[in-house]
Design a protein around this motif. Sequence first.
Motif, PDB file in Angstrom:
ATOM      1  N   LEU A 134       7.278  -4.464   7.260  1.00 15.53           N
ATOM      2  CA  LEU A 134       6.356  -5.601   7.025  1.00 15.53           C
ATOM      3  C   LEU A 134       7.244  -6.855   6.603  1.00 15.53           C
ATOM      4  CD1 LEU A 134       3.539  -6.769   7.446  1.00 15.53           C
ATOM      5  CD2 LEU A 134       3.041  -6.226   5.158  1.00 15.53           C
ATOM      6  N   SER A 135       8.078  -6.544   5.626  1.00 21.28           N
ATOM      7  CA  SER A 135       9.011  -7.499   5.001  1.00 21.28           C
ATOM      8  C   SER A 135       9.931  -8.224   6.079  1.00 21.28           C
ATOM      9  CB  SER A 135       9.639  -6.997   3.816  1.00 21.28           C
ATOM     10  OG  SER A 135      10.421  -5.854   4.367  1.00 21.28           O
ATOM     11  N   GLU A 136      10.197  -7.376   7.282  1.00 21.76           N
ATOM     12  CA  GLU A 136      10.992  -7.830   8.357  1.00 21.76           C
ATOM     13  C   GLU A 136      10.214  -8.463   9.398  1.00 21.76           C
ATOM     14  OE1 GLU A 136      13.204  -4.253   9.164  1.00 21.76           O
ATOM     15  OE2 GLU A 136      14.274  -4.228   7.420  1.00 21.76           O
ATOM     16  N   ILE A 137       8.881  -8.719   9.178  1.00 25.58           N
ATOM     17  CA  ILE A 137       8.143  -9.284  10.385  1.00 25.58           C
ATOM     18  C   ILE A 137       7.764 -10.504   9.866  1.00 25.58           C
ATOM     19  CG2 ILE A 137       5.998  -9.185  11.884  1.00 25.58           C
ATOM     20  CD1 ILE A 137       6.268  -6.069  11.213  1.00 25.58           C
TER      21      ILE A 137
ATOM     22  N   ALA B  84       1.165  -6.946  15.408  1.00 26.43           N
ATOM     23  CA  ALA B  84       1.489  -6.426  14.154  1.00 26.43           C
ATOM     24  C   ALA B  84       1.660  -4.689  14.284  1.00 26.43           C
ATOM     25  CB  ALA B  84       0.274  -6.809  13.137  1.00 26.43           C
ATOM     26  N   GLU B  85       0.650  -4.108  14.652  1.00 27.16           N
ATOM     27  CA  GLU B  85       0.796  -2.805  14.632  1.00 27.16           C
ATOM     28  C   GLU B  85       2.128  -2.216  15.425  1.00 27.16           C
ATOM     29  OE1 GLU B  85      -1.757   1.302  15.327  1.00 27.16           O
ATOM     30  OE2 GLU B  85      -2.754  -0.371  15.493  1.00 27.16           O
ATOM     31  N   ALA B  86       2.198  -2.846  16.736  1.00 27.34           N
ATOM     32  CA  ALA B  86       3.479  -2.483  17.411  1.00 27.34           C
ATOM     33  C   ALA B  86       4.761  -2.639  16.609  1.00 27.34           C
ATOM     34  CB  ALA B  86       3.503  -3.223  18.794  1.00 27.34           C
ATOM     35  N   LEU B  87       4.792  -3.944  15.995  1.00 24.53           N
ATOM     36  CA  LEU B  87       6.061  -4.212  15.188  1.00 24.53           C
ATOM     37  C   LEU B  87       6.255  -3.429  13.943  1.00 24.53           C
ATOM     38  CD1 LEU B  87       5.744  -8.222  15.387  1.00 24.53           C
ATOM     39  CD2 LEU B  87       7.308  -6.771  16.669  1.00 24.53           C
ATOM     40  N   LEU B  88       5.183  -3.050  13.439  1.00 25.28           N
ATOM     41  CA  LEU B  88       5.236  -2.066  12.162  1.00 25.28           C
ATOM     42  C   LEU B  88       5.728  -0.675  12.674  1.00 25.28           C
ATOM     43  CD1 LEU B  88       1.972  -2.830  10.153  1.00 25.28           C
ATOM     44  CD2 LEU B  88       4.205  -3.164   9.727  1.00 25.28           C
ATOM     45  N   GLY B  89       5.952  -0.311  14.090  1.00 22.68           N
ATOM     46  CA  GLY B  89       6.260   0.926  14.531  1.00 22.68           C
ATOM     47  C   GLY B  89       8.060   0.692  14.607  1.00 22.68           C
TER      48      GLY B  89
ATOM     49  N   GLN C  42       3.493   1.677   1.608  1.00 20.11           N
ATOM     50  CA  GLN C  42       4.614   0.854   0.890  1.00 20.11           C
ATOM     51  C   GLN C  42       3.937  -0.221   0.181  1.00 20.11           C
ATOM     52  OE1 GLN C  42       7.724   1.389   1.143  1.00 20.11           O
ATOM     53  NE2 GLN C  42       8.531  -0.336  -0.022  1.00 20.11           N
ATOM     54  N   ALA C  43       3.209  -1.043   0.983  1.00 24.68           N
ATOM     55  CA  ALA C  43       2.616  -2.318   0.327  1.00 24.68           C
ATOM     56  C   ALA C  43       1.747  -2.111  -1.049  1.00 24.68           C
ATOM     57  CB  ALA C  43       1.690  -2.913   1.382  1.00 24.68           C
ATOM     58  N   ARG C  44       1.243  -0.774  -1.049  1.00 24.36           N
ATOM     59  CA  ARG C  44       0.407  -0.515  -2.373  1.00 24.36           C
ATOM     60  C   ARG C  44       1.110  -0.705  -3.381  1.00 24.36           C
ATOM     61  NH1 ARG C  44      -1.458   5.241  -0.754  1.00 24.36           N
ATOM     62  NH2 ARG C  44      -1.502   5.626  -3.036  1.00 24.36           N
ATOM     63  N   ARG C  45       2.618  -0.486  -3.485  1.00 27.47           N
ATOM     64  CA  ARG C  45       3.702  -0.704  -4.495  1.00 27.47           C
ATOM     65  C   ARG C  45       3.596  -2.139  -5.212  1.00 27.47           C
ATOM     66  NH1 ARG C  45       8.867   2.517  -2.127  1.00 27.47           N
ATOM     67  NH2 ARG C  45       7.831   4.564  -1.603  1.00 27.47           N
ATOM     68  N   THR C  46       3.399  -3.134  -4.286  1.00 29.80           N
ATOM     69  CA  THR C  46       3.443  -4.631  -4.886  1.00 29.80           C
ATOM     70  C   THR C  46       2.460  -5.336  -4.442  1.00 29.80           C
ATOM     71  OG1 THR C  46       4.397  -5.031  -2.701  1.00 29.80           O
ATOM     72  CG2 THR C  46       6.063  -4.375  -4.455  1.00 29.80           C
ATOM     73  N   ASN C  47       1.332  -4.899  -3.446  1.00 34.72           N
ATOM     74  CA  ASN C  47       0.080  -5.776  -3.290  1.00 34.72           C
ATOM     75  C   ASN C  47      -1.065  -5.202  -3.917  1.00 34.72           C
ATOM     76  OD1 ASN C  47      -2.114  -6.664  -1.886  1.00 34.72           O
ATOM     77  ND2 ASN C  47      -0.785  -7.316  -0.075  1.00 34.72           N
TER      78      ASN C  47
ATOM     79  N   VAL D 107      -3.246  -9.597   7.736  1.00 32.36           N
ATOM     80  CA  VAL D 107      -3.400  -8.996   9.011  1.00 32.36           C
ATOM     81  C   VAL D 107      -3.085  -7.320   8.681  1.00 32.36           C
ATOM     82  CG1 VAL D 107      -1.970  -8.535  11.180  1.00 32.36           C
ATOM     83  CG2 VAL D 107      -2.262 -10.678  10.129  1.00 32.36           C
ATOM     84  N   LEU D 108      -2.107  -6.828   7.787  1.00 34.34           N
ATOM     85  CA  LEU D 108      -2.238  -5.513   7.369  1.00 34.34           C
ATOM     86  C   LEU D 108      -3.412  -4.870   6.841  1.00 34.34           C
ATOM     87  CD1 LEU D 108      -0.240  -3.049   7.193  1.00 34.34           C
ATOM     88  CD2 LEU D 108       0.552  -3.759   4.902  1.00 34.34           C
ATOM     89  N   LEU D 109      -4.173  -5.757   5.794  1.00 37.45           N
ATOM     90  CA  LEU D 109      -5.304  -5.216   5.532  1.00 37.45           C
ATOM     91  C   LEU D 109      -6.454  -5.130   6.389  1.00 37.45           C
ATOM     92  CD1 LEU D 109      -5.176  -7.398   2.051  1.00 37.45           C
ATOM     93  CD2 LEU D 109      -5.489  -4.942   2.076  1.00 37.45           C
ATOM     94  N   ALA D 110      -6.439  -5.984   7.492  1.00 35.76           N
ATOM     95  CA  ALA D 110      -7.544  -6.013   8.502  1.00 35.76           C
ATOM     96  C   ALA D 110      -7.030  -4.522   9.375  1.00 35.76           C
ATOM     97  CB  ALA D 110      -7.371  -7.224   9.500  1.00 35.76           C
TER      98      ALA D 110
END
Length: 224
Positions: A39-42, A30-35, A122-127, A68-71
Amino acid sequence: MERTSVRSARGRRGSRPSGDDRELAILATAEALLGERALSEISIDDLARGAGISRPTFYFYFPSKDAVLLALLDRVIAQAETTSLGFLDHLPDDPARHWRSAINAFYESFGAHRAVALACAQARRTNPEVQRLWAAVMGTWVDRTATAIQAERDRGAAPDGIPARDLALVLNSMNERVLHAVFAAEEPALAEADAVDTLLQVWLSSIYSTYVTTYGSEVPATER
């Protein structure tokens, strides 16, 4: 100072060991892909494939990619807090050095995982769960900073002024925004090499009033 407890059961199902290789593989993927993308595209399939597991196995560890992002965020926060632990307890020894160490601990921890930091911003806007976690963490950092500022005032090292907690809130909010701009390579933004020292100058001048710093050395304002 005591470490904040921010972890929850939102990630792993049940009480499996946190060192499980497959769980760590999911987090690393997840961390590698976020680079590389948002997240919406994963997809869950991307995470499972990268971790070398099946989609059903993924759900054994995490209920969603948001979990996963929260972890990942939990881990970065824990690293930042462990690195910064104790610095503010020793301010009387050398205020400039210890304030710098505290600021730098968060810069280095989040800077080393900037893809996670940016994804969470970014996620804080909606999560709502990300919002709650970050609010709790920021509240703890503000409280710790306020306690340290008040202690410096009580020992006569810093002058009275606006309420310590208000000042702590402004300073921590400034750090958050400035470092976000640096990590996101926004324009305009501070040069990354200057970020910690520039923030330190503002912190020292705001807390102590009669002191400035020239990238690490404390200098009385009357000698400028």
